[in-house]
Design a protein around this motif. Sequence first.
Motif: not given
Length: 94
Positions: A41-49
């Motif tokens: 959930x916490x990483x969902x808003x971050x881009x793949x890089x």
Amino acid sequence: MMEQSVNELASAFERLDRREQDMLLRKFRQHFGREVSISSDGLRDMNADEVESIRATIVGLVLTKEQVPDIVGMYEKLRGTQLPARASFGRKSP
């Protein structure tokens, strides 16, 4: 691919002690300018890089901790052994 990175990242993060986890979260917050939560959930808003950067940092820290050579043990083992005084690389000059 992103799901695999997140799972590997979370697994590696759990292998760190609480002090190391807190330190990394502070550094990630400073670097990215926002809170970072090590969860799907916490990483969902971050881009793949960004996720890959976090994954590589955490996995690298875990690898470094787990593969630290036993320098003191090796020193004791080789104590009294005649070791070369010089090291060279490349070709020998004639």
